[in-house]
Design a protein around this motif. Structure first.
Motif, mmCIF file in Angstrom:
data_model
loop_
_atom_site.group_PDB
_atom_site.id
_atom_site.type_symbol
_atom_site.label_atom_id
_atom_site.label_comp_id
_atom_site.label_asym_id
_atom_site.label_seq_id
_atom_site.Cartn_x
_atom_site.Cartn_y
_atom_site.Cartn_z
ATOM 1 N N PHE A 1 -4.539 3.587 -12.960
ATOM 2 C CA PHE A 1 -4.686 4.355 -11.731
ATOM 3 C C PHE A 1 -4.945 3.423 -10.545
ATOM 4 C CE2 PHE A 1 -6.779 7.032 -8.661
ATOM 5 C CZ PHE A 1 -6.334 8.321 -8.888
ATOM 6 N N LYS A 2 -5.913 2.541 -10.690
ATOM 7 C CA LYS A 2 -6.314 1.659 -9.599
ATOM 8 C C LYS A 2 -5.162 0.761 -9.138
ATOM 9 C CE LYS A 2 -10.054 -1.400 -8.197
ATOM 10 N NZ LYS A 2 -11.341 -1.956 -8.603
ATOM 11 N N LYS A 3 -4.440 0.183 -10.072
ATOM 12 C CA LYS A 3 -3.322 -0.697 -9.716
ATOM 13 C C LYS A 3 -2.189 0.081 -9.052
ATOM 14 C CE LYS A 3 -4.319 -4.171 -13.174
ATOM 15 N NZ LYS A 3 -3.906 -4.823 -14.420
ATOM 16 N N ALA A 4 -1.938 1.290 -9.529
ATOM 17 C CA ALA A 4 -0.877 2.110 -8.933
ATOM 18 C C ALA A 4 -1.218 2.492 -7.499
ATOM 19 C CB ALA A 4 -0.638 3.355 -9.782
ATOM 20 N N GLU B 1 -0.733 -0.414 -5.236
ATOM 21 C CA GLU B 1 0.700 -0.611 -4.959
ATOM 22 C C GLU B 1 1.192 0.390 -3.899
ATOM 23 O OE1 GLU B 1 4.339 -2.590 -5.549
ATOM 24 O OE2 GLU B 1 2.398 -3.085 -6.426
ATOM 25 N N LEU B 2 0.820 1.650 -4.030
ATOM 26 C CA LEU B 2 1.227 2.658 -3.044
ATOM 27 C C LEU B 2 0.652 2.343 -1.667
ATOM 28 C CD1 LEU B 2 0.893 5.999 -5.055
ATOM 29 C CD2 LEU B 2 3.003 4.874 -4.326
ATOM 30 N N ASN B 3 -0.589 1.917 -1.624
ATOM 31 C CA ASN B 3 -1.202 1.530 -0.347
ATOM 32 C C ASN B 3 -0.531 0.304 0.240
ATOM 33 O OD1 ASN B 3 -3.402 3.345 0.375
ATOM 34 N ND2 ASN B 3 -4.357 2.695 -1.523
ATOM 35 N N GLY B 4 -0.244 -0.677 -0.602
ATOM 36 C CA GLY B 4 0.376 -1.917 -0.138
ATOM 37 C C GLY B 4 1.767 -1.708 0.420
ATOM 38 N N ASN B 5 2.499 -0.754 -0.151
ATOM 39 C CA ASN B 5 3.857 -0.449 0.315
ATOM 40 C C ASN B 5 3.867 0.566 1.456
ATOM 41 O OD1 ASN B 5 5.117 -2.171 -1.496
ATOM 42 N ND2 ASN B 5 5.348 -0.587 -3.057
ATOM 43 N N LYS B 6 2.681 1.023 1.862
ATOM 44 C CA LYS B 6 2.540 2.014 2.939
ATOM 45 C C LYS B 6 3.325 3.301 2.660
ATOM 46 C CE LYS B 6 1.624 -1.437 6.534
ATOM 47 N NZ LYS B 6 0.807 -2.225 5.748
ATOM 48 N N ILE B 7 3.310 3.703 1.392
ATOM 49 C CA ILE B 7 4.040 4.890 0.951
ATOM 50 C C ILE B 7 3.215 6.166 1.147
ATOM 51 C CG2 ILE B 7 5.068 6.016 -1.089
ATOM 52 C CD1 ILE B 7 6.695 3.669 -0.069
ATOM 53 N N ILE B 8 1.905 6.067 1.102
ATOM 54 C CA ILE B 8 1.059 7.261 1.125
ATOM 55 C C ILE B 8 1.246 8.103 2.385
ATOM 56 C CG2 ILE B 8 -1.335 8.095 1.091
ATOM 57 C CD1 ILE B 8 -1.904 5.799 -0.892
ATOM 58 N N PRO B 9 1.277 7.537 3.590
ATOM 59 C CA PRO B 9 1.513 8.391 4.769
ATOM 60 C C PRO B 9 2.870 9.102 4.720
ATOM 61 C CG PRO B 9 0.678 6.249 5.444
ATOM 62 C CD PRO B 9 0.976 6.156 3.982
ATOM 63 N N GLU C 1 -10.832 4.839 -13.770
ATOM 64 C CA GLU C 1 -10.067 3.992 -14.680
ATOM 65 C C GLU C 1 -9.897 2.607 -14.058
ATOM 66 O OE1 GLU C 1 -5.724 3.782 -16.861
ATOM 67 O OE2 GLU C 1 -6.055 5.280 -15.319
ATOM 68 N N ASP C 2 -10.300 1.581 -14.778
ATOM 69 C CA ASP C 2 -10.169 0.195 -14.306
ATOM 70 C C ASP C 2 -11.001 -0.024 -13.044
ATOM 71 O OD1 ASP C 2 -9.247 -2.409 -14.509
ATOM 72 O OD2 ASP C 2 -7.432 -2.021 -13.356
ATOM 73 N N GLY C 3 -12.085 0.722 -12.894
ATOM 74 C CA GLY C 3 -12.924 0.661 -11.688
ATOM 75 C C GLY C 3 -12.555 1.801 -10.750
ATOM 76 N N TYR C 4 -13.468 2.171 -9.888
ATOM 77 C CA TYR C 4 -13.266 3.315 -8.997
ATOM 78 C C TYR C 4 -12.104 3.092 -8.024
ATOM 79 C CZ TYR C 4 -13.975 6.871 -5.482
ATOM 80 O OH TYR C 4 -13.774 7.915 -4.622
ATOM 81 N N SER C 5 -11.334 4.161 -7.821
ATOM 82 C CA SER C 5 -10.264 4.140 -6.827
ATOM 83 C C SER C 5 -10.040 5.561 -6.336
ATOM 84 C CB SER C 5 -8.974 3.612 -7.457
ATOM 85 O OG SER C 5 -7.925 3.631 -6.518
ATOM 86 N N GLU C 6 -9.771 5.704 -5.059
ATOM 87 C CA GLU C 6 -9.398 7.002 -4.516
ATOM 88 C C GLU C 6 -7.955 7.296 -4.891
ATOM 89 O OE1 GLU C 6 -10.130 7.163 -0.334
ATOM 90 O OE2 GLU C 6 -12.299 7.040 -0.597
ATOM 91 N N GLY C 7 -7.656 8.577 -5.101
ATOM 92 C CA GLY C 7 -6.311 9.009 -5.416
ATOM 93 C C GLY C 7 -5.627 9.612 -4.194
ATOM 94 N N LEU C 8 -4.539 10.312 -4.430
ATOM 95 C CA LEU C 8 -3.782 10.925 -3.340
ATOM 96 C C LEU C 8 -4.453 12.200 -2.816
ATOM 97 C CD1 LEU C 8 -0.191 10.435 -4.772
ATOM 98 C CD2 LEU C 8 -1.266 9.176 -2.898
ATOM 99 N N ASN C 9 -5.352 12.775 -3.632
ATOM 100 C CA ASN C 9 -6.115 13.964 -3.249
ATOM 101 C C ASN C 9 -5.247 15.186 -3.086
ATOM 102 O OD1 ASN C 9 -8.567 15.229 -2.796
ATOM 103 N ND2 ASN C 9 -8.560 14.829 -0.619
#
Length: 72
Positions: free
Chosen positions: A21-24, A27-35, A64-72
Motif C-alpha cells: 500500500f505505502k509504495k503504491a 508512486e501515485l503521489n510521485g507521478n502526480k496522478i491523484i489530483p 501495511e509497511d508503515g502508515y500511509s494515507e490512501g485515496l479516501n
C-alpha cells in the motif's frame, strides 16, 4: 497508464496493483496522478475499478509497511 492524456481520454479507469500500500501511494503521489484521479472520478463521475491492491488504495489509510494515507 500514468499518462494524464490517456486517463482523461478514457471512458472507464482500472487501478490495478501488486505490492504494498505505502509504495503504491508513493508512486501515485510521485507521478502526480491523484489530483487527476480525483477530478475524473469524483468530479466527472468516471467509473473506476480497483483490482487487488488497487481496490485497497481506495481506503482512507493503511498500516501495511508503515502508515500511509490512501485515496479516501
Amino acid at each position: 497508464s500514468s499518462n494524464i492524456k490517456d486517463i482523461k481520454a478514457s471512458s472507464h479507469l482500472i487501478l490495478p496493483g501488486v505490492g504494498s500500500f505505502k509504495k503504491a501511494m508513493k508512486e501515485l503521489n510521485g507521478n502526480k496522478i491523484i489530483p487527476i484521479l480525483n477530478d475524473q472520478v469524483l468530479v466527472k463521475k468516471k467509473p473506476i475499478l480497483g483490482i487487488c491492491l488497487g481496490m485497497q488504495l481506495f481506503a482512507t489509510d493503511s498500516n501495511e509497511d508503515g502508515y500511509s494515507e490512501g485515496l479516501n
